[in-house]
Structures are given as structure tokens and as C-alpha cells.
Scaffold this motif. Structure first.
Motif, short mmCIF file in Angstrom:
data_model
loop_
_atom_site.label_atom_id
_atom_site.label_comp_id
_atom_site.label_asym_id
_atom_site.label_seq_id
_atom_site.Cartn_x
_atom_site.Cartn_y
_atom_site.Cartn_z
N ILE A 89 0.88 -1.16 0.00
CA ILE A 89 0.00 0.00 0.00
C ILE A 89 0.92 1.21 0.00
O ILE A 89 1.65 1.44 0.97
N ALA A 90 0.92 1.95 -1.10
CA ALA A 90 1.81 3.09 -1.29
C ALA A 90 1.02 4.38 -1.10
O ALA A 90 0.23 4.75 -1.96
N LEU A 91 1.24 5.04 0.04
CA LEU A 91 0.57 6.30 0.34
C LEU A 91 1.45 7.45 -0.13
O LEU A 91 2.57 7.62 0.36
N ASP A 92 0.96 8.22 -1.07
CA ASP A 92 1.66 9.38 -1.60
C ASP A 92 3.10 9.06 -1.98
O ASP A 92 4.03 9.79 -1.63
N SER A 108 -3.49 8.49 -2.53
CA SER A 108 -3.02 9.86 -2.77
C SER A 108 -3.82 10.85 -1.95
O SER A 108 -5.00 10.64 -1.70
N HIS A 109 -3.16 11.96 -1.60
CA HIS A 109 -3.81 12.98 -0.78
C HIS A 109 -4.74 13.89 -1.59
O HIS A 109 -5.48 14.67 -1.02
N ALA A 134 -9.42 17.19 -1.20
CA ALA A 134 -7.99 17.03 -0.98
C ALA A 134 -7.63 17.37 0.47
O ALA A 134 -8.29 18.18 1.11
N VAL A 135 -6.60 16.70 0.97
CA VAL A 135 -6.06 16.97 2.30
C VAL A 135 -4.56 17.24 2.15
O VAL A 135 -3.97 16.93 1.11
N GLU A 136 -3.96 17.80 3.18
CA GLU A 136 -2.52 18.00 3.15
C GLU A 136 -1.83 16.64 3.15
O GLU A 136 -2.33 15.67 3.72
N HIS A 137 -0.66 16.60 2.55
CA HIS A 137 0.13 15.37 2.41
C HIS A 137 0.25 14.63 3.75
O HIS A 137 -0.05 13.43 3.83
N LYS A 139 -1.51 14.86 6.45
CA LYS A 139 -2.80 14.49 7.05
C LYS A 139 -3.27 13.13 6.58
O LYS A 139 -3.95 12.41 7.31
N LEU A 140 -2.92 12.76 5.36
CA LEU A 140 -3.29 11.42 4.86
C LEU A 140 -2.69 10.35 5.77
O LEU A 140 -3.34 9.36 6.09
N TRP A 141 -1.47 10.56 6.25
CA TRP A 141 -0.79 9.62 7.14
C TRP A 141 -1.29 9.74 8.57
O TRP A 141 -1.56 8.75 9.23
N GLN A 142 -1.40 10.95 9.03
CA GLN A 142 -1.74 11.19 10.44
C GLN A 142 -3.18 10.83 10.76
O GLN A 142 -3.46 10.32 11.85
N SER A 143 -4.09 11.09 9.85
CA SER A 143 -5.52 10.95 10.15
C SER A 143 -6.28 10.18 9.08
O SER A 143 -7.22 10.70 8.47
N PRO A 144 -5.93 8.92 8.83
CA PRO A 144 -6.64 8.18 7.78
C PRO A 144 -8.10 7.93 8.11
O PRO A 144 -8.92 7.75 7.22
N GLN A 145 -8.43 7.94 9.40
CA GLN A 145 -9.81 7.66 9.81
C GLN A 145 -10.77 8.79 9.46
O GLN A 145 -11.97 8.56 9.34
#
Length: 175
Positions: A89-92, A108-109, A134-137, A139-145
Motif C-alpha cells: 500500500i503506497a501512500l503518496d 493519494s492525498h 484534498a487533504v494535506e500530504h 494528514k493522509l498519514w496522520q488521520s486516515p480515519q
């Protein structure tokens, strides 16, 4: 289930937040977090020499974020090279052509990053998610929920959160 996390270069607090969310939806038998930066025996030797080394007969799930995708790619390719099966799973992981992957799931964010990350001649994605709105880069990692968006895993695209997407991918083929 075996789960390896490859975070990028950012505050450890962000990865802590990610793990707090992730562990609400999946309970891996084994969980490793690959530290970023030079470490002795980095990559596959590090993973295979851990006290609880992965079993090649099980799927190794790898979640990479940002620069962590760059670290995850050679590790996953080496794992496949010794006969292991993996899901990445490749996030950004923007701009990283992920050639030869057994199972690749891109996140992707925003829609623009999603559209400009895909290299159809280089790889086929098993599924994808992009944040909408869209979210900040980070935030995709910090707050996926709480990151809402559009995702598809072998089905038509549908609304879901980033965490729902990750949970669904990690649970594929698991009892």
C-alpha cells in the motif's frame, strides 16, 4: 497477518497517530516499523534477522508513506525474489514507478497526485484511493480515519475513508 510499516521522514508523532488508527481496524500477528535513515542491515536482512522473522508462506503486507515507499520498494522486491508474497500500500509515493509488484494499492492525498502518479505502462494497480476533498500530504498519514475520498479495490469506485481502504486491503485473503 504480517505487517511492515515504512514511514517517511516526518515527526514520529504522525506515525504514532497513524498506528493508533490502524490498530483499531486490523490486528496483525506481527508488526514491524522500518526506521528511516541508515540502519545496520537495512532492508530485507534486517527484516529476516528480527526475532520474529516473517513466514514466506504468509502474505507480507507493507504500508509505505512518502519517502517510505522508496524504502519499501526494494524490500518488497527482495521479498518476492526469495519466494515471498506481498501487498504494498503506497501512500503518496508520488513519482515512484513501482515496477514488478505482485499487488500494488496506491493512495493519494488529492486527485491531481493520483492522476499524475499512475504509470500504466510500468505497473498495474490492484486498487486505489484518493482524498476528496484534498487533504494535506501529512494528514493522509496522520488521520486516515477522517480522510474521506474515493476508493476502489476490484470494484467500481466508491466513497470511503482512507482507513477503510487500508483495512479492506490488509484483510484481503485473511481469515
Amino acid at each position: 497477518m504480517q505487517l511492515l510499516i515504512c514511514p517517511g521522514y516526518h515527526s514520529a508523532d504522525l506515525t504514532h497517530d497513524f498506528l493508533q488508527s490502524l490498530l483499531k481496524v486490523v490486528q496483525p500477528e506481527r508488526l514491524w516499523i522500518l526506521p528511516m535513515g541508515p540502519i545496520p542491515g537495512a532492508g530485507l536482512p534486517w527484516l529476516l534477522n528480527t526475532e520474529s522473522a516473517p513466514h514466506k508462506n504468509q502474505v507480507l503486507h507493507v504500508i509505505g508513506f512518502s519517502a517510505g515507499v522508496v524504502a519499501a520498494y526494494p524490500l518488497v522486491m527482495a521479498w518476492q525474489g526469495i519466494g515471498g508474497t506481498s501487498r504494498l500500500i503506497a501512500l503518496d509515493g508520488w513519482g515512484m514507478p513501482l515496477l514488478g509488484m505482485q499487488a500494488l494499492y496506491r493512495m493519494s492525498h488529492d486527485r491531481w497526485t493520483h492522476d499524475t502518479t499512475y504509470f500504466p505502462a510500468a505497473c498495474e494497480s490492484e486498487g486505489y484511493f484518493y482524498a476528496e476533498p484534498a487533504v494535506e500530504h501529512l494528514k493522509l498519514w496522520q488521520s486516515p480515519q477522517i480522510t474521506k475520498g474515493i476508493g476502489a479495490i476490484g470494484t467500481a469506485p466508491q466513497p470511503m475513508t482512507a482507513l477503510e481502504f487500508i483495512g479492506a486491503v490488509v484483510k484481503l485473503g485473511c481469515p
